[in-house]
Motif scaffolding. Structure first.
Motif, PDB file in Angstrom:
ATOM      1  N   MET A 167      -7.747   4.486   9.648  1.00 56.17           N
ATOM      2  CA  MET A 167      -8.134   5.363   8.555  1.00 56.17           C
ATOM      3  C   MET A 167      -9.286   4.774   7.731  1.00 56.17           C
ATOM      4  SD  MET A 167      -6.430   7.977   9.041  1.00 56.17           S
ATOM      5  CE  MET A 167      -6.450   7.541  10.769  1.00 56.17           C
ATOM      6  N   GLU A 168      -9.404   3.433   7.751  1.00 58.11           N
ATOM      7  CA  GLU A 168     -10.478   2.786   7.015  1.00 58.11           C
ATOM      8  C   GLU A 168     -11.770   2.705   7.820  1.00 58.11           C
ATOM      9  OE1 GLU A 168      -9.089  -1.034   5.812  1.00 58.11           O
ATOM     10  OE2 GLU A 168      -7.836  -0.256   4.196  1.00 58.11           O
ATOM     11  N   ARG A 191       0.874   4.686  -4.191  1.00 58.01           N
ATOM     12  CA  ARG A 191       1.931   4.545  -5.181  1.00 58.01           C
ATOM     13  C   ARG A 191       1.389   3.837  -6.418  1.00 58.01           C
ATOM     14  NH1 ARG A 191       4.134   7.612  -2.451  1.00 58.01           N
ATOM     15  NH2 ARG A 191       6.191   7.572  -1.483  1.00 58.01           N
ATOM     16  N   THR A 192       1.940   4.177  -7.563  1.00 58.13           N
ATOM     17  CA  THR A 192       1.627   3.433  -8.785  1.00 58.13           C
ATOM     18  C   THR A 192       2.808   3.565  -9.737  1.00 58.13           C
ATOM     19  OG1 THR A 192       0.180   3.164 -10.672  1.00 58.13           O
ATOM     20  CG2 THR A 192       0.366   5.399  -9.785  1.00 58.13           C
ATOM     21  N   ASN A 241      -4.304  -0.940   1.619  1.00 55.40           N
ATOM     22  CA  ASN A 241      -3.972  -1.449   0.292  1.00 55.40           C
ATOM     23  C   ASN A 241      -3.866  -0.294  -0.695  1.00 55.40           C
ATOM     24  OD1 ASN A 241      -3.660  -2.906  -2.080  1.00 55.40           O
ATOM     25  ND2 ASN A 241      -5.113  -4.500  -1.462  1.00 55.40           N
ATOM     26  N   PRO A 242      -2.819   0.518  -0.572  1.00 60.29           N
ATOM     27  CA  PRO A 242      -2.703   1.695  -1.450  1.00 60.29           C
ATOM     28  C   PRO A 242      -2.545   1.331  -2.924  1.00 60.29           C
ATOM     29  CG  PRO A 242      -0.718   1.407  -0.119  1.00 60.29           C
ATOM     30  CD  PRO A 242      -1.731   0.456   0.427  1.00 60.29           C
ATOM     31  N   GLU A 243      -1.951   0.157  -3.217  1.00 56.78           N
ATOM     32  CA  GLU A 243      -1.787  -0.240  -4.611  1.00 56.78           C
ATOM     33  C   GLU A 243      -3.144  -0.486  -5.267  1.00 56.78           C
ATOM     34  OE1 GLU A 243      -0.301  -1.719  -2.050  1.00 56.78           O
ATOM     35  OE2 GLU A 243       1.787  -1.045  -2.260  1.00 56.78           O
ATOM     36  N   GLN A 244      -4.049  -1.132  -4.534  1.00 54.83           N
ATOM     37  CA  GLN A 244      -5.385  -1.378  -5.068  1.00 54.83           C
ATOM     38  C   GLN A 244      -6.128  -0.071  -5.300  1.00 54.83           C
ATOM     39  OE1 GLN A 244      -7.703  -4.355  -2.949  1.00 54.83           O
ATOM     40  NE2 GLN A 244      -9.607  -3.289  -3.431  1.00 54.83           N
ATOM     41  N   LEU A 245      -5.982   0.880  -4.360  1.00 53.10           N
ATOM     42  CA  LEU A 245      -6.624   2.186  -4.519  1.00 53.10           C
ATOM     43  C   LEU A 245      -6.083   2.899  -5.747  1.00 53.10           C
ATOM     44  CD1 LEU A 245      -8.503   4.403  -3.488  1.00 53.10           C
ATOM     45  CD2 LEU A 245      -6.668   5.149  -1.946  1.00 53.10           C
ATOM     46  N   SER A 302       1.458   2.769  10.473  1.00 51.45           N
ATOM     47  CA  SER A 302       1.400   1.453  11.101  1.00 51.45           C
ATOM     48  C   SER A 302       0.123   0.732  10.694  1.00 51.45           C
ATOM     49  CB  SER A 302       1.452   1.581  12.622  1.00 51.45           C
ATOM     50  OG  SER A 302       0.261   2.183  13.120  1.00 51.45           O
ATOM     51  N   ASP A 303       0.071  -0.580  10.947  1.00 50.14           N
ATOM     52  CA  ASP A 303      -1.128  -1.338  10.586  1.00 50.14           C
ATOM     53  C   ASP A 303      -2.347  -0.818  11.348  1.00 50.14           C
ATOM     54  OD1 ASP A 303      -2.298  -3.690   9.157  1.00 50.14           O
ATOM     55  OD2 ASP A 303      -2.775  -4.289  11.213  1.00 50.14           O
ATOM     56  N   THR A 304      -2.144  -0.472  12.632  1.00 46.11           N
ATOM     57  CA  THR A 304      -3.248   0.087  13.419  1.00 46.11           C
ATOM     58  C   THR A 304      -3.705   1.415  12.832  1.00 46.11           C
ATOM     59  OG1 THR A 304      -2.460  -0.968  15.442  1.00 46.11           O
ATOM     60  CG2 THR A 304      -3.970   0.865  15.710  1.00 46.11           C
ATOM     61  N   GLY A 305      -2.732   2.247  12.440  1.00 45.79           N
ATOM     62  CA  GLY A 305      -3.073   3.547  11.865  1.00 45.79           C
ATOM     63  C   GLY A 305      -3.826   3.411  10.558  1.00 45.79           C
ATOM     64  N   ARG A 306      -3.378   2.522   9.681  1.00 47.45           N
ATOM     65  CA  ARG A 306      -4.050   2.344   8.392  1.00 47.45           C
ATOM     66  C   ARG A 306      -5.451   1.766   8.584  1.00 47.45           C
ATOM     67  NH1 ARG A 306      -0.977   3.347   4.096  1.00 47.45           N
ATOM     68  NH2 ARG A 306       1.288   3.284   4.275  1.00 47.45           N
ATOM     69  N   LYS A 307      -5.572   0.835   9.520  1.00 46.05           N
ATOM     70  CA  LYS A 307      -6.904   0.270   9.787  1.00 46.05           C
ATOM     71  C   LYS A 307      -7.843   1.342  10.327  1.00 46.05           C
ATOM     72  CE  LYS A 307      -9.254  -3.488  12.225  1.00 46.05           C
ATOM     73  NZ  LYS A 307      -9.103  -4.643  13.142  1.00 46.05           N
TER      74      LYS A 307
END
Length: 428
Positions: free
Chosen positions: A78-79, A303-304, A274-278, A71-76
């Protein structure tokens, strides 16, 4: 000690969290089953396939942890969670609110026919409440240290430099308060429904210190601190070894055989918002370092579709199989992933996102088993490329990693953990 004559002792193991929390409990459950106990692992329902694949009886708890973390809360979280523990309190309550009541009610139901409980330490207030209501003995298990000590700063504390014993101990007290605040309203609501008096932060600390603890990490990495009670047992890691029927794909096998050992890069459930940027940053760093790479996408969403020929992408593969075949490993510093890297004997580059990951990164650096950790918020392609180059080319670092691996492989974490539980719960 609990004794039950003539009938198998039934143990319910209660765990929730990411795979790094669940996996050691799967290993412990298998070890207890092999020792003759009747064991049921109560864990979130999204781990159903993983747990049952390893032959452990499973009691599903309502609540999809992977969905929560994505979720957005979860990803935030993690950062930012490791950088500001106070902010993590609201985020945890937001994430847990919709599921925690159902999850704990299910955990209680899973324990109703048990003779004893093994509980993940961070959930000890829930486990102790269930044990208290059902008059059952309980043992906690932890993949990362929980008790305050003067020996090192608390995992998840933002400052991982050793500023002295007093700072270290106070950081442990502060982090216990944070963990308590994550769960406080849910714990006391649950206790009220059970007819039990409310807990306080002091209760949480006393529960952790008074209950026996299986500390599932290596004494060669974390020796038993002098100010911890004797009921804390550092057993060694609980490794989940590759099953005999697992085989790499023909494409993966061909890639590994086609050149020098690659550098593993994977961040498990961590990929931020932003997994694509990573993923693009990782490709750039590998190019700058001149290394082949193996990218594990994990369930954090990394993902890439643009991987060059010198980078192989896989969705999943056992760390215990992959890591010994790597030149170095780059990961988030989760307890389980760090343990597998240490056992493999290859240098590690830790990119901590949140929580205890900075602690493990600092531990790896202090022991000379990897370069300086790079916090995710400070990660650049140049910094990652530099760290990879050090990890791949430093022969002294590799020798230290080999020596550490030999010590870890000589330990019997599972056997030691089972003996501890037998000591308190009796023979099966």
């Amino acid at each position: 000690m609990y004794e039950k004559v003539g009938v198998k002792v039934k143990i319910t193991v209660f765990a929730a969290g990411s795979r790094g929390d669940i996996q050691p409990c799967v290993v412990l459950s298998r070890g207890l089953q092999q020792a003759g106990y009747d064991v049921c692992l109560a864990a979130p329902e999204d781990f159903d396939g993983f747990i049952q694949k390893h032959g452990v009886d499973f009691y599903p708890l309502r609540g999809d942890v992977q969905k929560i973390m994505a979720s957005d809360t979860g990803r935030k979280l993690m950062e930012t969670g490791g950088a500001n523990p106070i902010k993590s309190i609201r985020a945890f309550r937001t994430m847990l609110g919709p599921v925690v009541t159902k999850m704990i009610e299910d955990a209680y139901a899973a324990c109703c026919d048990a003779d004893a409980i093994v509980c993940l330490g961070v959930l000890s207030t829930f486990g102790q409440s269930i044990a208290e209501a059902l008059s059952l003995p309980v043992i906690n298990v932890e993949p990362t240290p929980l008790l305050p000590t003067r020996a090192f700063a608390a995992p998840s504390w933002p400052i991982q430099r050793n500023l002295g014993g007093l700072h270290n101990y106070l950081s442990g007290i502060a982090m216990l308060q944070v963990v308590w605040q994550w769960y406080r309203p849910f714990v006391n609501g649950f206790r009220q429904r059970l007819g039990l008096p409310p807990y306080t932060a002091g209760s949480f600390h006393r529960v952790l210190r008074s209950a026996p603890m299986v500390s599932a990490y290596s004494p060669s990495i974390i020796p038993h601190p002098a100010d911890w009670p004797e009921n804390v047992h550092i057993t060694g890691y609980l490794f989940l070894d590759v099953q005999d029927d697992w085989q790499p794909s023909s494409e993966l096998k061909a890639y590994l055989e086609a050149g020098d050992p690659p550098v593993y890069i994977g961040f498990g459930s961590m990929a931020g918002r932003n997994p694509e940027q990573l993923a693009r940053l990782i490709m750039d760093a590998l190019a700058k370092s001149g290394q082949r790479g193996l990218l594990l996408t994990g369930w954090g969403g990394l993902r890439t579709d643009l991987a060059p020929d010198n980078v192989f992408v896989v969705d999943s593969a056992p760390h215990s199989w992959l890591f010994p075949r790597m030149a170095a490993v780059v990961h988030h510093g989760g307890a389980g992933t760090t343990a597998e890297g240490l056992r493999a004997g290859v240098p590690a580059v830790i990119v901590p996102f949140a929580f205890d990951q900075s602690f493990w990164g600092a531990r790896v650096k202090t022991l000379g088993l990897g370069p300086d950790p790079i916090p995710q918020k400070s990660l650049t392609a140049d910094r990652l490329a530099h760290a990879i180059s050090i990890a791949v080319t430093d022969s002294d670092m590799r020798q230290r990693a080999n020596s550490c691996a030999e010590a870890i492989r000589a330990e019997d974490g599972i056997g030691n953990a089972v003996k501890v539980i037998q000591r308190y719960f009796g023979e099966p």
